[in-house]
Design a protein around this motif. Structure first.
Motif, PDB file in Angstrom:
ATOM      1  N   GLN A 160       0.867  -1.174   0.000  1.00 25.27           N
ATOM      2  CA  GLN A 160       0.000   0.000   0.000  1.00 25.27           C
ATOM      3  C   GLN A 160       0.907   1.227   0.000  1.00 25.27           C
ATOM      4  N   VAL A 161       0.679   2.129  -0.948  1.00 27.60           N
ATOM      5  CA  VAL A 161       1.569   3.271  -1.162  1.00 27.60           C
ATOM      6  C   VAL A 161       0.823   4.573  -0.898  1.00 27.60           C
ATOM      7  N   GLY A 162       1.466   5.458  -0.145  1.00 32.36           N
ATOM      8  CA  GLY A 162       0.865   6.757   0.138  1.00 32.36           C
ATOM      9  C   GLY A 162       1.908   7.765   0.583  1.00 32.36           C
ATOM     10  N   SER A 163       1.435   8.906   1.058  1.00 36.09           N
ATOM     11  CA  SER A 163       2.317   9.984   1.509  1.00 36.09           C
ATOM     12  C   SER A 163       2.055  10.299   2.974  1.00 36.09           C
ATOM     13  N   PRO A 164       2.914   9.845   3.890  1.00 37.21           N
ATOM     14  CA  PRO A 164       2.742  10.183   5.308  1.00 37.21           C
ATOM     15  C   PRO A 164       2.761  11.696   5.495  1.00 37.21           C
ATOM     16  N   THR A 165       1.881  12.201   6.345  1.00 39.65           N
ATOM     17  CA  THR A 165       1.765  13.646   6.532  1.00 39.65           C
ATOM     18  C   THR A 165       1.769  13.989   8.017  1.00 39.65           C
ATOM     19  N   PRO A 217      -6.805   1.625   0.284  1.00 37.88           N
ATOM     20  CA  PRO A 217      -6.350   1.925  -1.074  1.00 37.88           C
ATOM     21  C   PRO A 217      -4.945   1.368  -1.303  1.00 37.88           C
ATOM     22  N   ALA A 218      -4.734   0.727  -2.444  1.00 38.73           N
ATOM     23  CA  ALA A 218      -3.398   0.229  -2.762  1.00 38.73           C
ATOM     24  C   ALA A 218      -2.455   1.376  -3.088  1.00 38.73           C
ATOM     25  N   TYR A 219      -3.004   2.437  -3.671  1.00 41.23           N
ATOM     26  CA  TYR A 219      -2.195   3.615  -4.039  1.00 41.23           C
ATOM     27  C   TYR A 219      -3.052   4.852  -3.792  1.00 41.23           C
ATOM     28  N   SER A 220      -2.616   5.712  -2.884  1.00 44.00           N
ATOM     29  CA  SER A 220      -3.423   6.898  -2.572  1.00 44.00           C
ATOM     30  C   SER A 220      -2.559   8.144  -2.411  1.00 44.00           C
ATOM     31  N   VAL A 221      -1.497   8.227  -3.204  1.00 44.77           N
ATOM     32  CA  VAL A 221      -0.640   9.418  -3.173  1.00 44.77           C
ATOM     33  C   VAL A 221      -1.422  10.609  -3.733  1.00 44.77           C
ATOM     34  N   LEU A 222      -1.377  11.734  -3.043  1.00 47.79           N
ATOM     35  CA  LEU A 222      -2.066  12.952  -3.467  1.00 47.79           C
ATOM     36  C   LEU A 222      -1.090  13.920  -4.120  1.00 47.79           C
ATOM     37  N   SER A 223      -1.430  14.410  -5.287  1.00 52.68           N
ATOM     38  CA  SER A 223      -0.631  15.459  -5.919  1.00 52.68           C
ATOM     39  C   SER A 223      -0.884  16.778  -5.195  1.00 52.68           C
ATOM     40  N   THR A 224       0.181  17.480  -4.858  1.00 52.24           N
ATOM     41  CA  THR A 224       0.037  18.774  -4.170  1.00 52.24           C
ATOM     42  C   THR A 224       0.200  19.950  -5.139  1.00 52.24           C
ATOM     43  N   ALA A 225       0.116  19.662  -6.443  1.00 49.65           N
ATOM     44  CA  ALA A 225       0.263  20.728  -7.443  1.00 49.65           C
ATOM     45  C   ALA A 225      -0.803  21.801  -7.262  1.00 49.65           C
ATOM     46  N   SER A 226      -2.019  21.400  -6.877  1.00 45.51           N
ATOM     47  CA  SER A 226      -3.100  22.373  -6.684  1.00 45.51           C
ATOM     48  C   SER A 226      -2.781  23.331  -5.539  1.00 45.51           C
ATOM     49  N   TRP A 227      -2.128  22.809  -4.520  1.00 48.41           N
ATOM     50  CA  TRP A 227      -1.781  23.626  -3.350  1.00 48.41           C
ATOM     51  C   TRP A 227      -0.753  24.695  -3.715  1.00 48.41           C
ATOM     52  N   THR A 228       0.310  24.278  -4.349  1.00 45.09           N
ATOM     53  CA  THR A 228       1.362  25.240  -4.701  1.00 45.09           C
ATOM     54  C   THR A 228       0.915  26.181  -5.814  1.00 45.09           C
ATOM     55  N   ALA A 229       0.046  25.688  -6.732  1.00 49.83           N
ATOM     56  CA  ALA A 229      -0.466  26.551  -7.798  1.00 49.83           C
ATOM     57  C   ALA A 229      -1.320  27.673  -7.235  1.00 49.83           C
ATOM     58  N   ALA A 230      -1.896  27.445  -6.054  1.00 52.03           N
ATOM     59  CA  ALA A 230      -2.706  28.467  -5.391  1.00 52.03           C
ATOM     60  C   ALA A 230      -1.848  29.502  -4.677  1.00 52.03           C
ATOM     61  N   GLY A 231      -0.521  29.357  -4.759  1.00 52.64           N
ATOM     62  CA  GLY A 231       0.375  30.309  -4.108  1.00 52.64           C
ATOM     63  C   GLY A 231       0.627  30.009  -2.655  1.00 52.64           C
ATOM     64  N   LEU A 232       0.246  28.816  -2.209  1.00 52.44           N
ATOM     65  CA  LEU A 232       0.465  28.414  -0.827  1.00 52.44           C
ATOM     66  C   LEU A 232       1.820  27.741  -0.677  1.00 52.44           C
ATOM     67  N   SER A 233       2.357  27.755   0.524  1.00 51.49           N
ATOM     68  CA  SER A 233       3.698  27.227   0.772  1.00 51.49           C
ATOM     69  C   SER A 233       3.759  25.733   0.466  1.00 51.49           C
ATOM     70  N   ALA A 234       4.772  25.326  -0.279  1.00 52.24           N
ATOM     71  CA  ALA A 234       4.907  23.934  -0.683  1.00 52.24           C
ATOM     72  C   ALA A 234       5.176  23.041   0.531  1.00 52.24           C
ATOM     73  N   PRO A 235       4.476  21.915   0.644  1.00 50.83           N
ATOM     74  CA  PRO A 235       4.768  20.967   1.722  1.00 50.83           C
ATOM     75  C   PRO A 235       6.177  20.402   1.579  1.00 50.83           C
ATOM     76  N   ARG A 236       6.796  20.054   2.700  1.00 50.11           N
ATOM     77  CA  ARG A 236       8.136  19.483   2.642  1.00 50.11           C
ATOM     78  C   ARG A 236       8.074  17.968   2.424  1.00 50.11           C
ATOM     79  N   PRO A 237       9.191  17.342   2.057  1.00 48.81           N
ATOM     80  CA  PRO A 237       9.219  15.892   1.870  1.00 48.81           C
ATOM     81  C   PRO A 237       8.838  15.150   3.145  1.00 48.81           C
ATOM     82  N   TRP A 238       8.186  13.998   2.974  1.00 48.87           N
ATOM     83  CA  TRP A 238       7.677  13.264   4.139  1.00 48.87           C
ATOM     84  C   TRP A 238       8.796  12.831   5.073  1.00 48.87           C
TER      85      TRP A 238
END
Length: 316
Positions: free
Chosen positions: A200-205, A275-296
């Motif tokens: 199962q693949v994802g992005s720890p937050t 979910p076997a794969y539930s990685v979320l793209s954060t492109a929408s966040w940074t495109a909105a001018g918000l601070s980019a999340p750091r690596p997990w």
């Protein structure tokens, strides 16, 4: 939390339903770090039950009136959720009440009071069969009761007519409450080896990172610089498996990561499908001018530093 040049420094009053939970407590801490400019009101479920219409009406009304009297701008950040994924399979009605009916009521009252709403959702609204990170407008397809109730909550908020945003996140952990990372910390000291799912693949937050991101979003909304996209994704970047995360936890503890052995989902059955794969793209966040999340992985190291700092303070 970084802020864009020229951002409005208006004072904020933020109501956080679910304030006693992992994310709610981090929102309080993040607000405290911003000083007196931001007031975070964070009632726990015993103080504000989002399934009780009268309580919701009173809480949002008090927020709006209090903010107007003190010259602050009011925002609601909903962190209340039924997150017992496996238990939801047998208690879907209860999960629906908290995850869908509660947000519906919050959105209706926020709409009537003209208060913006930020609602926190989950990667579990997706089917988990993608081969690339999920974007906000990808089709939903929850496979669990938890995911279905959270998807219903999103629909309720976005269809309410309120000035509202949905922020999806994934694999959340923090220094308070129980979560996967803290469970691995406990098991490291009691088990010679342990088996953890590796398919199962994802992005720890880190919930403290999410809290800072949500407050940045709230500030932008209050200052009239809100993102045009009403659904955003926030997660620490990169991806791993639960086994990979457990091994990283062991490494942070100075233990041998190879003591964590990979296993398959079939070898570790649970009541609710994951979910076997539930990685979320954060492109929408940074495109909105918000601070980019750091690596997990960087966020996990920061979690351990914060945990050690809290332990040190508690011993004084």
């Amino acid at each position: 939390m970084s802020r864009a040049t020229g951002a409005d420094d208006a004072e904020l009053a933020i109501l956080v339903p679910g304030g006693g939970g992992q994310l709610g407590r981090d929102l309080v801490a993040a607000g405290r770090a911003l000083g007196e400019r931001v007031e975070v009101i964070a009632p726990g479920s015993d103080e504000l039950d989002v399934t009780e219409p009268g309580a919701v009406v009173e809480a949002v009304a008090d927020l709006a009136v209090g903010a107007a009297q003190t010259g602050r701008r009011a925002v609601v950040v909903n962190a209340a959720a039924y997150t017992a994924v496996d238990a939801a399979e047998e208690n879907e009605e209860t999960a629906f009440a908290v995850n869908a009916d509660g947000p519906r009521m919050l959105a209706a009252v926020c709409s009537s009071r003209g208060v913006p709403l930020v609602h926190v959702s989950t990667d579990y609204v997706f089917p988990g069969d993608a081969e690339r990170p999920y974007e906000p407008d990808d089709p939903l397809g929850p496979r669990s009761a938890y995911g279905r109730t959270k998807a219903a909550g999103e629909d309720a908020v976005l269809g309410s007519g309120a000035l509202a945003w949905v922020v999806r996140t994934s694999w959340l952990y923090g220094t308070s409450g129980r979560n996967f990372v803290k469970t691995m910390i406990d098991l490291e000291s009691t088990r010679d080896t342990l088996s953890v799912v590796d398919d199962q693949v994802g992005s720890p937050t880190y919930s403290a990172d999410l809290a800072r991101g949500l407050l940045e979003l709230a500030e932008r909304i209050a200052s009239g610089r809100a993102p045009k996209s009403t659904v955003l994704h926030y997660a620490n970047t990169g991806e791993t498996t639960w086994c990979g995360l457990a091994r990283a936890v062991f490494a942070e503890l100075g233990a041998d990561p190879q003591r964590v052995r990979p296993c398959t989902t079939e070898e570790f059955p649970r009541p609710a499908p994951r979910p076997a794969y539930s990685v979320l793209s954060t492109a929408s966040w940074t495109a909105a001018g918000l601070s980019a999340p750091r690596p997990w992985r960087d966020a996990l190291a920061a979690f351990f530093a914060d945990l050690r700092s809290q332990d040190s303070s508690a011993r004084r």
